[in-house]
Write a protein that holds these residues in place. Structure first.
Motif, PDB file in Angstrom:
ATOM      1  N   TYR A  78     -14.762  57.113 -22.257  1.00 40.96           N
ATOM      2  CA  TYR A  78     -15.965  56.729 -22.986  1.00 40.96           C
ATOM      3  C   TYR A  78     -15.675  55.610 -23.979  1.00 40.96           C
ATOM      4  CZ  TYR A  78     -18.945  60.682 -21.549  1.00 40.96           C
ATOM      5  OH  TYR A  78     -19.712  61.579 -20.841  1.00 40.96           O
ATOM      6  N   GLU A  79     -16.600  54.655 -24.067  1.00 42.42           N
ATOM      7  CA  GLU A  79     -16.708  53.768 -25.216  1.00 42.42           C
ATOM      8  C   GLU A  79     -17.647  54.470 -26.184  1.00 42.42           C
ATOM      9  OE1 GLU A  79     -14.950  50.875 -25.621  1.00 42.42           O
ATOM     10  OE2 GLU A  79     -14.013  51.601 -23.771  1.00 42.42           O
ATOM     11  N   ILE A  80     -17.240  54.602 -27.431  1.00 42.85           N
ATOM     12  CA  ILE A  80     -18.009  55.389 -28.402  1.00 42.85           C
ATOM     13  C   ILE A  80     -18.320  54.532 -29.620  1.00 42.85           C
ATOM     14  CG2 ILE A  80     -18.052  57.491 -29.794  1.00 42.85           C
ATOM     15  CD1 ILE A  80     -15.855  58.602 -27.902  1.00 42.85           C
ATOM     16  N   SER A  81     -19.588  54.582 -30.035  1.00 43.14           N
ATOM     17  CA  SER A  81     -20.009  53.784 -31.190  1.00 43.14           C
ATOM     18  C   SER A  81     -20.984  54.579 -32.037  1.00 43.14           C
ATOM     19  CB  SER A  81     -20.669  52.484 -30.703  1.00 43.14           C
ATOM     20  OG  SER A  81     -21.001  51.644 -31.783  1.00 43.14           O
ATOM     21  N   ASN A  82     -20.817  54.471 -33.362  1.00 47.32           N
ATOM     22  CA  ASN A  82     -21.793  55.012 -34.300  1.00 47.32           C
ATOM     23  C   ASN A  82     -21.923  54.018 -35.449  1.00 47.32           C
ATOM     24  OD1 ASN A  82     -19.811  55.584 -36.346  1.00 47.32           O
ATOM     25  ND2 ASN A  82     -19.321  57.518 -35.339  1.00 47.32           N
ATOM     26  N   PRO A  83     -22.742  54.257 -36.440  1.00 49.10           N
ATOM     27  CA  PRO A  83     -22.933  53.252 -37.486  1.00 49.10           C
ATOM     28  C   PRO A  83     -21.677  52.874 -38.258  1.00 49.10           C
ATOM     29  CG  PRO A  83     -24.687  54.881 -37.568  1.00 49.10           C
ATOM     30  CD  PRO A  83     -23.666  55.393 -36.608  1.00 49.10           C
ATOM     31  N   TYR A  84     -20.628  53.688 -38.179  1.00 48.30           N
ATOM     32  CA  TYR A  84     -19.455  53.485 -39.022  1.00 48.30           C
ATOM     33  C   TYR A  84     -18.174  53.213 -38.262  1.00 48.30           C
ATOM     34  CZ  TYR A  84     -22.865  56.083 -41.773  1.00 48.30           C
ATOM     35  OH  TYR A  84     -24.035  56.511 -42.363  1.00 48.30           O
TER      36      TYR A  84
ATOM     37  N   LYS B  64     -16.118  52.423 -34.218  1.00 45.63           N
ATOM     38  CA  LYS B  64     -16.085  52.157 -32.782  1.00 45.63           C
ATOM     39  C   LYS B  64     -14.729  52.589 -32.247  1.00 45.63           C
ATOM     40  CE  LYS B  64     -19.181  48.153 -33.012  1.00 45.63           C
ATOM     41  NZ  LYS B  64     -19.315  46.691 -32.741  1.00 45.63           N
ATOM     42  N   THR B  65     -14.726  53.284 -31.137  1.00 45.84           N
ATOM     43  CA  THR B  65     -13.467  53.747 -30.566  1.00 45.84           C
ATOM     44  C   THR B  65     -13.654  53.947 -29.071  1.00 45.84           C
ATOM     45  OG1 THR B  65     -11.679  55.366 -30.806  1.00 45.84           O
ATOM     46  CG2 THR B  65     -13.931  56.208 -30.962  1.00 45.84           C
ATOM     47  N   SER B  66     -12.647  54.459 -28.406  1.00 49.74           N
ATOM     48  CA  SER B  66     -12.744  54.739 -26.977  1.00 49.74           C
ATOM     49  C   SER B  66     -11.798  55.858 -26.623  1.00 49.74           C
ATOM     50  CB  SER B  66     -12.427  53.488 -26.150  1.00 49.74           C
ATOM     51  OG  SER B  66     -11.126  53.011 -26.440  1.00 49.74           O
ATOM     52  N   SER B  67     -12.162  56.601 -25.590  1.00 47.19           N
ATOM     53  CA  SER B  67     -11.302  57.678 -25.105  1.00 47.19           C
ATOM     54  C   SER B  67     -10.605  57.229 -23.828  1.00 47.19           C
ATOM     55  CB  SER B  67     -12.123  58.944 -24.839  1.00 47.19           C
ATOM     56  OG  SER B  67     -13.006  58.753 -23.748  1.00 47.19           O
ATOM     57  N   SER B  68      -9.497  57.828 -23.541  1.00 47.30           N
ATOM     58  CA  SER B  68      -8.759  57.516 -22.320  1.00 47.30           C
ATOM     59  C   SER B  68      -9.414  58.210 -21.129  1.00 47.30           C
ATOM     60  CB  SER B  68      -7.309  57.984 -22.447  1.00 47.30           C
ATOM     61  OG  SER B  68      -6.654  57.267 -23.479  1.00 47.30           O
ATOM     62  N   PRO B  69      -9.313  57.588 -19.949  1.00 55.25           N
ATOM     63  CA  PRO B  69      -8.667  56.300 -19.667  1.00 55.25           C
ATOM     64  C   PRO B  69      -9.598  55.127 -19.955  1.00 55.25           C
ATOM     65  CG  PRO B  69      -9.430  57.317 -17.637  1.00 55.25           C
ATOM     66  CD  PRO B  69      -9.724  58.305 -18.731  1.00 55.25           C
ATOM     67  N   LYS B  70      -9.012  54.029 -20.409  1.00 60.69           N
ATOM     68  CA  LYS B  70      -9.763  52.810 -20.687  1.00 60.69           C
ATOM     69  C   LYS B  70     -10.037  52.069 -19.378  1.00 60.69           C
ATOM     70  CE  LYS B  70     -11.139  49.595 -23.790  1.00 60.69           C
ATOM     71  NZ  LYS B  70     -12.055  49.809 -24.927  1.00 60.69           N
ATOM     72  N   ASP B  71     -11.274  51.582 -19.210  1.00 60.59           N
ATOM     73  CA  ASP B  71     -11.609  50.893 -17.965  1.00 60.59           C
ATOM     74  C   ASP B  71     -12.902  50.117 -18.148  1.00 60.59           C
ATOM     75  OD1 ASP B  71     -11.401  50.035 -15.354  1.00 60.59           O
ATOM     76  OD2 ASP B  71     -11.589  52.021 -14.436  1.00 60.59           O
ATOM     77  N   ILE B  72     -13.240  49.324 -17.155  1.00 57.45           N
ATOM     78  CA  ILE B  72     -14.517  48.623 -17.126  1.00 57.45           C
ATOM     79  C   ILE B  72     -15.610  49.585 -16.639  1.00 57.45           C
ATOM     80  CG2 ILE B  72     -13.387  46.426 -16.660  1.00 57.45           C
ATOM     81  CD1 ILE B  72     -14.304  46.705 -13.728  1.00 57.45           C
ATOM     82  N   THR B  73     -16.861  49.177 -16.807  1.00 56.92           N
ATOM     83  CA  THR B  73     -18.001  49.920 -16.278  1.00 56.92           C
ATOM     84  C   THR B  73     -18.763  48.994 -15.333  1.00 56.92           C
ATOM     85  OG1 THR B  73     -18.221  51.205 -18.314  1.00 56.92           O
ATOM     86  CG2 THR B  73     -20.109  51.193 -16.825  1.00 56.92           C
ATOM     87  N   THR B  74     -18.964  49.425 -14.107  1.00 52.16           N
ATOM     88  CA  THR B  74     -19.722  48.627 -13.144  1.00 52.16           C
ATOM     89  C   THR B  74     -20.965  49.387 -12.712  1.00 52.16           C
ATOM     90  OG1 THR B  74     -18.401  49.502 -11.299  1.00 52.16           O
ATOM     91  CG2 THR B  74     -17.674  47.435 -12.287  1.00 52.16           C
ATOM     92  N   ILE B  75     -22.049  48.648 -12.527  1.00 50.21           N
ATOM     93  CA  ILE B  75     -23.305  49.207 -12.018  1.00 50.21           C
ATOM     94  C   ILE B  75     -23.683  48.400 -10.790  1.00 50.21           C
ATOM     95  CG2 ILE B  75     -25.738  49.654 -12.519  1.00 50.21           C
ATOM     96  CD1 ILE B  75     -24.950  49.892 -15.475  1.00 50.21           C
ATOM     97  N   ASN B  76     -23.575  49.030  -9.635  1.00 53.67           N
ATOM     98  CA  ASN B  76     -23.735  48.342  -8.350  1.00 53.67           C
ATOM     99  C   ASN B  76     -25.085  48.684  -7.746  1.00 53.67           C
ATOM    100  OD1 ASN B  76     -23.496  47.137  -5.863  1.00 53.67           O
ATOM    101  ND2 ASN B  76     -21.484  48.007  -5.395  1.00 53.67           N
TER     102      ASN B  76
END
Length: 299
Positions: free
Chosen positions: A169-175, A177-189
Protein backbone atom coordinates in the motif's frame (compact mmCIF):
# COMPACT_ATOMS: atom_id res chain seq x y z
CA UNK A 1 18.70 26.42 -2.88
CA UNK A 2 20.29 28.94 -5.23
CA UNK A 3 22.07 27.31 -8.18
CA UNK A 4 23.20 30.58 -9.71
CA UNK A 5 26.49 30.37 -7.85
CA UNK A 6 29.54 28.97 -9.66
CA UNK A 7 29.57 25.86 -7.50
CA UNK A 8 27.56 24.07 -4.86
CA UNK A 9 28.56 24.05 -1.22
CA UNK A 10 29.12 20.75 0.57
CA UNK A 11 25.98 21.42 2.65
CA UNK A 12 23.88 21.90 -0.51
CA UNK A 13 25.36 18.83 -2.18
CA UNK A 14 24.61 16.60 0.81
CA UNK A 15 20.93 17.57 0.58
CA UNK A 16 20.67 16.11 -2.93
CA UNK A 17 18.93 12.75 -3.04
CA UNK A 18 21.40 9.96 -3.84
CA UNK A 19 18.66 7.77 -5.41
CA UNK A 20 17.74 10.54 -7.84
CA UNK A 21 21.38 11.28 -8.59
CA UNK A 22 22.03 7.61 -9.43
CA UNK A 23 18.96 7.67 -11.67
CA UNK A 24 20.35 10.70 -13.48
CA UNK A 25 23.52 8.65 -14.15
CA UNK A 26 21.42 5.80 -15.55
CA UNK A 27 21.40 3.49 -12.52
CA UNK A 28 18.09 2.02 -11.33
CA UNK A 29 17.55 -0.11 -8.21
CA UNK A 30 17.17 -3.86 -8.56
CA UNK A 31 15.24 -4.09 -5.29
CA UNK A 32 13.51 -1.65 -2.95
CA UNK A 33 12.74 -2.61 0.63
CA UNK A 34 11.16 0.19 2.64
CA UNK A 35 13.78 2.99 2.50
CA UNK A 36 16.61 0.73 1.30
CA UNK A 37 17.42 0.81 -2.43
CA UNK A 38 19.71 -1.97 -3.70
CA UNK A 39 21.87 -1.63 -6.84
CA UNK A 40 24.61 -3.45 -8.66
CA UNK A 41 27.49 -1.24 -7.63
CA UNK A 42 28.21 1.74 -9.91
CA UNK A 43 31.77 1.66 -8.53
CA UNK A 44 32.73 -1.81 -9.78
CA UNK A 45 31.44 -4.76 -11.81
CA UNK A 46 29.12 -7.20 -10.06
CA UNK A 47 26.08 -9.37 -10.82
CA UNK A 48 24.52 -9.55 -7.35
CA UNK A 49 23.34 -6.18 -6.00
CA UNK A 50 25.34 -5.22 -2.90
CA UNK A 51 25.29 -1.43 -3.13
CA UNK A 52 22.65 -0.02 -0.76
CA UNK A 53 21.23 3.48 -0.40
CA UNK A 54 19.18 4.31 2.68
CA UNK A 55 17.00 7.10 1.34
CA UNK A 56 15.82 8.22 4.77
CA UNK A 57 19.39 8.80 5.94
CA UNK A 58 20.54 9.69 2.40
CA UNK A 59 23.66 7.55 2.81
CA UNK A 60 25.11 4.74 0.69
CA UNK A 61 27.22 1.68 1.47
CA UNK A 62 29.01 -0.66 -0.94
CA UNK A 63 29.28 -4.03 0.83
CA UNK A 64 31.82 -5.30 -1.70
CA UNK A 65 34.17 -2.37 -1.16
CA UNK A 66 33.39 -1.90 2.51
CA UNK A 67 32.98 1.83 1.86
CA UNK A 68 30.08 4.26 2.13
CA UNK A 69 29.05 7.79 3.02
CA UNK A 70 27.34 10.83 1.55
CA UNK A 71 26.73 11.85 -2.06
CA UNK A 72 30.07 13.67 -1.99
CA UNK A 73 31.91 10.51 -0.89
CA UNK A 74 30.27 8.65 -3.76
CA UNK A 75 30.98 11.38 -6.30
CA UNK A 76 34.72 11.59 -5.68
CA UNK A 77 35.01 7.79 -6.05
CA UNK A 78 32.73 7.51 -9.09
CA UNK A 79 34.31 10.43 -10.98
CA UNK A 80 37.85 9.96 -9.57
CA UNK A 81 38.05 13.61 -8.62
CA UNK A 82 38.50 15.91 -5.65
CA UNK A 83 35.68 17.31 -3.53
CA UNK A 84 35.90 20.73 -5.17
CA UNK A 85 35.94 19.17 -8.65
CA UNK A 86 32.85 17.13 -7.85
CA UNK A 87 31.00 20.16 -6.49
CA UNK A 88 31.83 22.01 -9.71
CA UNK A 89 30.70 19.01 -11.76
CA UNK A 90 27.38 18.94 -9.89
CA UNK A 91 26.83 22.59 -10.71
CA UNK A 92 27.97 22.50 -14.34
CA UNK A 93 25.93 19.36 -15.17
CA UNK A 94 22.90 20.30 -13.09
CA UNK A 95 20.68 21.03 -16.09
CA UNK A 96 21.30 17.50 -17.34
CA UNK A 97 21.63 15.43 -14.18
CA UNK A 98 19.26 17.35 -11.90
CA UNK A 99 19.13 15.22 -8.72
CA UNK A 100 16.23 16.02 -6.49
CA UNK A 101 16.49 17.74 -3.11
CA UNK A 102 15.45 15.51 -0.25
CA UNK A 103 11.96 16.26 1.07
CA UNK A 104 11.16 16.51 4.75
CA UNK A 105 11.15 13.28 6.75
CA UNK A 106 7.37 13.15 6.85
CA UNK A 107 7.23 12.28 3.15
CA UNK A 108 9.85 9.51 3.31
CA UNK A 109 8.87 5.95 4.03
CA UNK A 110 9.57 4.99 7.60
CA UNK A 111 12.46 2.61 8.23
CA UNK A 112 10.41 0.71 10.79
CA UNK A 113 8.43 -2.24 9.51
CA UNK A 114 4.78 -1.45 8.82
CA UNK A 115 2.21 -4.07 9.71
CA UNK A 116 -1.10 -3.72 7.91
CA UNK A 117 -3.94 -4.46 10.34
CA UNK A 118 -6.82 -4.16 7.90
CA UNK A 119 -8.52 -2.09 5.23
CA UNK A 120 -12.01 -0.60 5.39
CA UNK A 121 -14.24 1.92 3.60
CA UNK A 122 -13.01 5.50 4.05
CA UNK A 123 -15.01 6.97 6.94
CA UNK A 124 -12.61 8.76 9.31
CA UNK A 125 -13.47 12.49 9.48
CA UNK A 126 -9.84 13.59 9.16
CA UNK A 127 -9.40 11.56 5.97
CA UNK A 128 -12.65 12.91 4.53
CA UNK A 129 -11.43 16.44 5.23
CA UNK A 130 -8.07 15.57 3.65
CA UNK A 131 -9.80 14.48 0.45
CA UNK A 132 -11.94 17.61 0.47
CA UNK A 133 -8.84 19.80 0.84
CA UNK A 134 -7.30 17.94 -2.08
CA UNK A 135 -10.50 18.58 -4.09
CA UNK A 136 -11.18 14.88 -4.52
CA UNK A 137 -14.72 13.61 -3.95
CA UNK A 138 -15.22 10.49 -1.86
CA UNK A 139 -17.02 8.81 -4.77
CA UNK A 140 -13.78 8.93 -6.77
CA UNK A 141 -11.48 7.91 -3.91
CA UNK A 142 -13.54 4.92 -2.86
CA UNK A 143 -13.25 3.42 -6.35
CA UNK A 144 -9.51 2.99 -5.91
CA UNK A 145 -8.66 3.43 -2.23
CA UNK A 146 -9.41 2.06 1.21
CA UNK A 147 -8.94 3.32 4.72
CA UNK A 148 -5.93 1.38 5.97
CA UNK A 149 -5.10 0.74 9.62
CA UNK A 150 -1.44 -0.06 10.21
CA UNK A 151 1.01 -0.49 13.05
CA UNK A 152 4.51 0.94 13.51
CA UNK A 153 6.52 0.18 16.64
CA UNK A 154 3.40 -0.98 18.48
CA UNK A 155 1.38 2.15 17.67
CA UNK A 156 -1.67 2.15 15.41
CA UNK A 157 -2.26 4.70 12.65
CA UNK A 158 -4.64 5.11 9.73
CA UNK A 159 -4.53 6.65 6.29
CA UNK A 160 -5.85 6.47 2.76
CA UNK A 161 -4.39 3.34 1.21
CA UNK A 162 -3.76 2.80 -2.50
CA UNK A 163 -2.77 -0.75 -3.41
CA UNK A 164 0.08 -1.57 -5.79
CA UNK A 165 0.41 -4.56 -8.13
CA UNK A 166 2.29 -6.62 -5.52
CA UNK A 167 -0.23 -6.08 -2.71
CA UNK A 168 1.60 -3.33 -0.83
CA UNK A 169 0.00 0.00 0.00
CA UNK A 170 0.87 3.63 -0.60
CA UNK A 171 -0.55 5.37 2.47
CA UNK A 172 -1.31 9.06 2.92
CA UNK A 173 -3.00 11.17 5.57
CA UNK A 174 -2.87 14.90 6.38
CA UNK A 175 0.37 14.49 8.35
CA UNK A 176 2.31 11.57 6.95
CA UNK A 177 3.11 9.64 3.76
CA UNK A 178 4.51 6.13 3.83
CA UNK A 179 4.26 2.75 2.13
CA UNK A 180 4.08 -0.89 3.11
CA UNK A 181 6.06 -3.71 1.58
CA UNK A 182 6.29 -4.86 -1.10
CA UNK A 183 6.90 -1.62 -2.98
CA UNK A 184 5.67 -1.65 -6.58
CA UNK A 185 3.89 0.25 -9.32
CA UNK A 186 0.11 0.22 -9.77
CA UNK A 187 -1.32 -0.53 -13.21
CA UNK A 188 -4.94 -0.29 -14.36
CA UNK A 189 -5.46 -2.16 -17.62
CA UNK A 190 -8.62 -1.34 -19.55
CA UNK A 191 -7.35 -2.73 -22.85
CA UNK A 192 -6.58 0.69 -24.29
CA UNK A 193 -3.75 1.64 -26.66
CA UNK A 194 -3.18 4.81 -24.59
CA UNK A 195 -1.74 5.03 -21.07
CA UNK A 196 -1.67 7.94 -18.62
CA UNK A 197 1.25 7.91 -16.16
CA UNK A 198 1.33 9.59 -12.75
CA UNK A 199 4.00 9.73 -10.08
CA UNK A 200 1.62 9.40 -7.11
CA UNK A 201 -1.92 8.24 -6.48
CA UNK A 202 -3.23 11.66 -5.37
CA UNK A 203 -2.47 13.02 -8.83
CA UNK A 204 -4.14 9.98 -10.40
CA UNK A 205 -7.27 10.54 -8.28
CA UNK A 206 -7.21 14.22 -9.23
CA UNK A 207 -7.12 13.32 -12.91
CA UNK A 208 -10.07 10.96 -12.43
CA UNK A 209 -11.88 13.76 -10.58
CA UNK A 210 -11.39 16.24 -13.42
CA UNK A 211 -12.60 13.77 -16.06
CA UNK A 212 -15.49 12.14 -14.17
CA UNK A 213 -18.19 13.79 -16.30
CA UNK A 214 -16.68 12.65 -19.58
CA UNK A 215 -17.58 9.43 -21.38
CA UNK A 216 -15.36 6.58 -20.26
CA UNK A 217 -12.67 6.10 -22.90
CA UNK A 218 -11.14 3.04 -21.29
CA UNK A 219 -7.68 4.58 -20.92
CA UNK A 220 -5.03 2.57 -19.12
CA UNK A 221 -3.20 4.04 -16.12
CA UNK A 222 0.16 3.67 -14.43
CA UNK A 223 0.92 5.08 -10.99
CA UNK A 224 4.66 4.80 -10.35
CA UNK A 225 4.39 5.27 -6.55
CA UNK A 226 8.02 6.45 -6.77
CA UNK A 227 9.96 8.06 -9.61
CA UNK A 228 12.62 5.42 -8.96
CA UNK A 229 10.21 2.76 -10.29
CA UNK A 230 9.97 4.27 -13.78
CA UNK A 231 12.15 1.55 -15.34
CA UNK A 232 10.01 -1.13 -13.73
CA UNK A 233 6.93 0.38 -15.38
CA UNK A 234 8.39 0.59 -18.89
CA UNK A 235 7.35 -2.89 -20.13
CA UNK A 236 3.68 -2.12 -19.36
CA UNK A 237 3.83 1.48 -20.57
CA UNK A 238 5.55 0.71 -23.85
CA UNK A 239 2.90 -1.81 -24.89
CA UNK A 240 0.79 1.26 -25.65
CA UNK A 241 0.88 3.46 -28.76
CA UNK A 242 0.60 6.68 -26.74
CA UNK A 243 2.05 7.26 -23.26
CA UNK A 244 0.98 10.51 -21.60
CA UNK A 245 3.32 11.57 -18.78
CA UNK A 246 1.84 13.61 -15.93
CA UNK A 247 4.92 13.56 -13.70
CA UNK A 248 5.78 16.10 -11.00
CA UNK A 249 7.29 19.43 -12.02
CA UNK A 250 10.19 19.03 -9.60
CA UNK A 251 13.78 18.29 -10.56
CA UNK A 252 13.52 14.50 -10.68
CA UNK A 253 10.13 14.49 -12.42
CA UNK A 254 11.26 16.87 -15.18
CA UNK A 255 14.51 14.94 -15.59
CA UNK A 256 12.65 11.62 -15.90
CA UNK A 257 10.21 13.09 -18.42
CA UNK A 258 13.03 14.46 -20.57
CA UNK A 259 14.80 11.12 -20.52
CA UNK A 260 11.60 9.29 -21.53
CA UNK A 261 11.01 11.67 -24.45
CA UNK A 262 14.52 10.98 -25.70
CA UNK A 263 14.04 7.19 -25.48
CA UNK A 264 10.79 6.66 -27.37
CA UNK A 265 8.47 8.86 -29.46
CA UNK A 266 5.47 7.19 -27.80
CA UNK A 267 6.04 9.32 -24.69
CA UNK A 268 4.21 12.65 -24.52
CA UNK A 269 4.85 15.31 -21.88
CA UNK A 270 1.54 16.60 -20.47
CA UNK A 271 3.05 18.29 -17.41
CA UNK A 272 3.18 21.68 -19.13
CA UNK A 273 -0.53 21.93 -18.28
CA UNK A 274 0.53 22.65 -14.69
CA UNK A 275 4.01 24.04 -15.38
CA UNK A 276 3.75 26.71 -12.67
CA UNK A 277 2.76 24.18 -10.00
CA UNK A 278 4.43 21.23 -8.28
CA UNK A 279 2.10 18.58 -9.67
CA UNK A 280 -1.37 17.94 -11.09
CA UNK A 281 -3.09 18.09 -7.70
CA UNK A 282 -1.25 21.26 -6.68
CA UNK A 283 -2.56 22.93 -9.84
CA UNK A 284 -6.17 21.90 -9.14
CA UNK A 285 -5.91 22.94 -5.48
CA UNK A 286 -4.26 26.31 -5.97
CA UNK A 287 -4.83 27.69 -9.45
CA UNK A 288 -6.96 30.81 -9.20
CA UNK A 289 -7.88 30.51 -12.88
CA UNK A 290 -7.25 27.85 -15.53
CA UNK A 291 -3.88 28.10 -17.27
CA UNK A 292 -3.97 28.94 -20.96
CA UNK A 293 -3.13 25.36 -21.89
CA UNK A 294 -5.58 22.78 -20.59
CA UNK A 295 -6.77 19.25 -20.99
CA UNK A 296 -9.58 20.22 -23.30
CA UNK A 297 -11.95 19.13 -20.54
CA UNK A 298 -14.39 21.01 -18.41
CA UNK A 299 -13.00 21.07 -14.83
Amino acid sequence: MDFRNKTLSTVEAKKLDIVSYLSSLGYQPFKIKNVDYWYCSPLRKEHTPSFKVNQKLNLWFDHGLGKGGTLIDFGILYHSCTVSEFLQKLYSNFSLQQPTILPSNKSISTESKIKILGDFPITSPSLLRYLEERKIHLEIAKQFCREVRYEINGKTYFGIGFKNDSGGYEISNPYFKTSSSPKDITTINNGSNEANVFEGFIDFLTFKETTKNLPEKGQDFVVLNSIALFERARPFMEKHNIINLYLDRDISGINCTQRALSMNPKYKDESSIYENYKDFNDWIMNASKPPKKNLGRKL
